[in-house]
Motif scaffolding. Structure first.
Motif, short mmCIF file in Angstrom:
data_model
loop_
_atom_site.label_atom_id
_atom_site.label_comp_id
_atom_site.label_asym_id
_atom_site.label_seq_id
_atom_site.Cartn_x
_atom_site.Cartn_y
_atom_site.Cartn_z
N MET A 250 0.77 -1.10 0.07
CA MET A 250 -0.01 0.00 -0.10
C MET A 250 0.69 1.15 -0.04
O MET A 250 0.59 2.28 -0.50
CB MET A 250 -0.81 0.05 1.18
CG MET A 250 -1.91 -1.06 0.94
SD MET A 250 -3.66 -0.55 1.62
CE MET A 250 -3.80 -1.68 3.19
N ASP A 251 2.00 1.30 0.58
CA ASP A 251 2.90 2.58 0.70
C ASP A 251 3.45 2.72 -0.71
O ASP A 251 3.38 3.91 -1.22
CB ASP A 251 4.06 2.11 1.78
CG ASP A 251 3.65 1.95 3.14
OD1 ASP A 251 2.53 2.72 3.45
OD2 ASP A 251 4.47 1.45 3.93
N TYR A 252 3.84 1.66 -1.31
CA TYR A 252 4.30 1.89 -2.84
C TYR A 252 2.98 2.32 -3.72
O TYR A 252 3.32 3.11 -4.70
CB TYR A 252 4.80 0.52 -3.30
CG TYR A 252 6.54 0.38 -3.06
CD1 TYR A 252 7.33 0.91 -3.86
CD2 TYR A 252 6.78 -0.18 -1.95
CE1 TYR A 252 8.47 0.82 -3.56
CE2 TYR A 252 8.23 -0.34 -1.52
CZ TYR A 252 9.07 0.25 -2.37
OH TYR A 252 10.45 0.16 -2.22
N ILE A 253 1.88 1.68 -3.47
CA ILE A 253 0.89 2.29 -4.52
C ILE A 253 0.63 3.80 -4.06
O ILE A 253 0.65 4.50 -5.25
CB ILE A 253 -0.49 1.48 -4.17
CG1 ILE A 253 -0.37 0.11 -4.49
CG2 ILE A 253 -1.65 2.21 -4.77
CD1 ILE A 253 -1.44 -0.89 -4.22
N TYR A 254 0.71 4.31 -2.96
CA TYR A 254 0.45 5.71 -2.70
C TYR A 254 1.44 6.46 -3.18
O TYR A 254 1.54 7.45 -3.73
CB TYR A 254 0.22 5.97 -1.15
CG TYR A 254 -0.90 5.60 -0.65
CD1 TYR A 254 -2.16 6.34 -0.95
CD2 TYR A 254 -1.31 4.62 0.26
CE1 TYR A 254 -3.31 6.12 -0.44
CE2 TYR A 254 -2.52 4.29 0.82
CZ TYR A 254 -3.61 5.08 0.23
OH TYR A 254 -4.89 5.00 0.79
N MET A 255 2.68 5.91 -2.86
CA MET A 255 4.14 6.67 -3.30
C MET A 255 4.14 6.94 -5.07
O MET A 255 4.48 7.99 -5.47
CB MET A 255 5.30 6.10 -3.12
CG MET A 255 6.60 6.65 -3.38
SD MET A 255 8.06 5.86 -2.51
CE MET A 255 7.92 4.22 -3.43
N GLU A 256 3.81 5.80 -5.69
CA GLU A 256 3.78 5.72 -6.87
C GLU A 256 2.72 6.77 -7.52
O GLU A 256 2.94 7.18 -8.78
CB GLU A 256 3.96 4.51 -7.58
CG GLU A 256 5.24 3.86 -7.41
CD GLU A 256 6.40 4.59 -7.87
OE1 GLU A 256 6.46 5.31 -8.94
OE2 GLU A 256 7.56 4.30 -7.22
N SER A 257 1.53 6.46 -7.14
CA SER A 257 0.27 7.26 -7.54
C SER A 257 0.55 8.89 -7.22
O SER A 257 -0.09 9.69 -7.91
CB SER A 257 -1.02 6.91 -6.81
OG SER A 257 -0.94 7.07 -5.63
N ASN A 258 1.40 9.09 -6.26
CA ASN A 258 1.72 10.53 -6.20
C ASN A 258 2.67 11.12 -7.19
O ASN A 258 2.82 12.31 -7.27
CB ASN A 258 2.41 10.79 -4.82
CG ASN A 258 1.19 10.85 -3.65
OD1 ASN A 258 0.12 11.33 -3.68
ND2 ASN A 258 1.59 10.37 -2.30
N ASN A 259 3.22 10.28 -7.82
CA ASN A 259 4.16 10.60 -9.13
C ASN A 259 3.33 10.71 -10.24
O ASN A 259 4.12 11.34 -11.35
CB ASN A 259 5.12 9.44 -9.51
CG ASN A 259 6.24 9.52 -8.23
OD1 ASN A 259 6.46 10.49 -7.87
ND2 ASN A 259 6.79 8.26 -8.14
N ILE A 260 1.86 10.58 -10.22
CA ILE A 260 1.32 10.94 -11.28
C ILE A 260 1.12 12.48 -11.10
O ILE A 260 0.17 13.07 -10.54
CB ILE A 260 -0.15 10.21 -11.38
CG1 ILE A 260 0.31 8.67 -11.55
CG2 ILE A 260 -0.97 10.72 -12.64
CD1 ILE A 260 -0.91 7.75 -11.57
N THR A 261 1.53 13.39 -12.13
CA THR A 261 1.59 14.73 -11.95
C THR A 261 0.56 15.21 -12.82
O THR A 261 -0.03 14.57 -13.60
CB THR A 261 3.04 15.39 -12.47
OG1 THR A 261 3.27 14.89 -14.08
CG2 THR A 261 4.13 14.83 -11.65
N GLY A 262 0.27 16.70 -12.96
CA GLY A 262 -0.83 17.02 -13.79
C GLY A 262 -0.55 17.08 -15.18
O GLY A 262 -1.20 16.78 -15.90
#
Length: 150
Positions: free
Chosen positions: A115-127
């Motif tokens: 779950m930490d990796y999912i949150y971390m990588e989804s936060n890399n989806i920029t505008g």
């Protein structure tokens, strides 16, 4: 990637100005109650202050009248995509990006930190990335939805 009997889902919205917003990873399956709770407690507070156009597919939880009323009561517009191939839904490209990033880190991911990796990588989806997460159809110019062009 860990092999597990646990089943997780990700609810996420993507905005072309800021990227991924309102990510929520949860165990189990999604139904209208889970979706409504995510919208009320996570998504709508995350996008307050500016009118938004929310696009949803034909998942049964998206079609519930309570979802429509919740969105409209917060001053947003809900557009439902027709029942077409998910290949033409730009959010699917964002999910594809996320899955690719997770596969690249498969050796580092365990059941405990998934779950930490999912949150971390989804936060890399920029505008900028979200703005380009769509499929090009030959002969058709892509124009993002906005209140100005509806």
């Amino acid at each position: 990637m860990p092999s597990s009997s646990k089943h997780f889902n990700l609810l996420m919205a993507a905005d072309t100005t800021v990227g991924a917003v309102a990510q929520w990873v949860f165990p189990g399956t999604m139904d209208v109650h889970v979706f409504y709770s995510w919208m009320a407690a996570i998504l709508l507070p995350a996008i307050q202050g500016r009118k938004r156009i929310l696009m949803m597919d034909n998942h049964p939880a998206h079609l519930d009248p309570s979802v429509f009323h919740l969105v409209e009561s917060h001053g947003h517009l809900l557009l439902r995509r027709p029942a077409t191939s998910p290949d033409f839904a730009w959010i699917e490209s964002c999910f594809s990006y996320l899955k690719t990033r997770l596969r690249e880190k498969a050796d580092e991911i365990t059941e405990d930190n998934l779950m930490d990796y999912i949150y971390m990588e989804s936060n890399n989806i920029t505008g900028a990335l979200a703005a380009h997460c769509h499929y090009y159809v030959p002969g058709i110019q892509y124009t993002p939805y906005s209140y100005a062009n509806i």
